[in-house]
Design an enzyme around this catalytic site. Structure first.
Site: not given
Length: 373
Positions: A44, A46, A48, A69, A73, A99, A212, A216, A262
């Protein structure tokens, strides 16, 4: 009884003194997350917060393997990280398109990362990839709920499983750590770190995050279990008993990061499906830039915290919901739990009242199943 009261008074004074010194910064701590000269694999990475994490890790001297992916980016994120390098001539950078919700892809990316890292499994592996699809539970599809679990829980679980096996039971066994009389004990290697990015939702879930939040929350439970389980192997490294299997010549530490809101393109995407009552519950929450969240995460790792919330509200939620989780600081977290238990007497009913009040004011929500908007 009088003696016990005296001891309690002394203990209380010591607690207050400790907190005062800690707040004033007098109790300095050494950096417990030194990545200078080490290789970090970051999923993750790439865009943010992940892109900002990559830049910060680069500025601290780490070589980086970014995973996501989108190759375009990723290439951009690598160049961005390179521009922050502490040692431009010696740090190395690459990316792997994968992925991470696929178990096979996690196996492939770790093998490729290890080969690129001169046959050595990266010393720091950070499972940061994730994405939220907030909406009301009855409107979400079962497919979305499965995808949320795949990306936000299983991706990190797959990577943890393969990374820990590679560190603890490599294909080429570690040499036996033997020594004869008079020999100095071999110096251990620096510790390895497996880091997971969860969410403050793991502490307290709210209306609109049912698809979601469970993923988490499961990540938090996984980190609790791994943090305790890994002590078995860290302890075995110090044992004199020969079991025929040499332990890893390093300790392993598990860490968890809990960002809140964020300000990023990801948030803009989330807001497209987020129900109005969820916006109401979050309207006073502090929002951070991607870099602010990344800086807070790195600082928590450098302090040696097991669980790092990236803003003050997340820290309050963390302290209030510790249960059996490892404490970052016994004094701070214990006193904090006493205080936050009182706060929740007000905060809990207030949040529930807002949701109930919305229903009373607006009436029965129109049923808008996912895909019909």
């Amino acid at each position: 009884m009088a003696a016990y009261l005296s001891y309690a008074a002394i203990a209380l004074l010591l607690l207050v003194l400790y907190l005062s010194l800690d707040i004033m910064g007098i109790l300095s701590r050494r950096n417990k997350f030194d990545v200078d000269g080490r290789t970090v694999l970051l999923t993750g990475g790439s865009y943010g917060m992940g892109r900002s994490l990559a830049a910060l890790l680069s500025s601290r001297g780490a070589s980086l393997i970014l995973v996501a992916r989108d190759p375009a980016k990723l290439a951009s994120a690598v160049e961005h990280a390179k521009s922050h390098a502490k040692h431009p001539s010696t740090q190395r950078f690459t990316y792997i398109s994968a992925d991470v919700s696929s178990e096979a892809e996690n196996e492939r990316l770790l093998k490729e990362a290890t080969a690129w890292n001169n046959g050595k499994t990266p010393e720091v592996v950070w499972a940061h990839a994730g994405s939220a699809s907030p909406m009301l539970f009855v409107e979400s599809s079962i497919e979305t709920q499965r995808r949320q679990m795949d990306l936000n829980y299983w991706a990190a679980c797959y990577l943890a499983h393969k990374t820990l096996r590679a560190w603890l039971y490599p294909e080429t066994p570690y040499p036996a750590q033997t020594k004869t009389d008079g020999e100095k004990k071999a110096q251990p290697e620096p510790p390895r770190y497996f880091i997971v990015t969860s969410s403050v939702i793991a502490f307290v879930n709210i209306a609109g995050y049912a698809p979601y939040g469970p993923a988490k929350t499961a990540l938090r439970a996984l980190c609790d279990a791994l943090n305790m389980e890994i002590l078995l192997y860290n302890g075995a490294r110090r044992s004199n008993k020969d079991t025929g299997t040499s332990p890893a010549p390093f300790d392993i530490h598990v860490r968890a990061i809990f960002p809140g809101t964020i300000k990023s393109p990801g948030l803009e995407q989330e807001n497209k499906t987020k129900h109005a009552v969820t916006h109401l519950l979050e309207e006073s929450d502090p929002a951070q830039t991607e870099m602010e969240a990344a800086v807070a995460a790195i600082k928590g790792l450098e302090r040696g915290d097991f669980m790092t919330a990236t803003n003050w509200l997340g820290e309050v939620l963390r302290i209030s919901s510790l249960g059996g989780s490892k404490r970052n600081g016994v004094v701070r977290d214990t006193l904090g739990q006493w205080l936050t238990s009182l706060v929740w007497l007000v905060a809990g009913p207030d949040m529930e009242g807002k949701v109930w009040g919305w229903g009373k004011k607006e009436g029965m929500p129109e049923f808008r199943p996912e895909g019909s908007r």
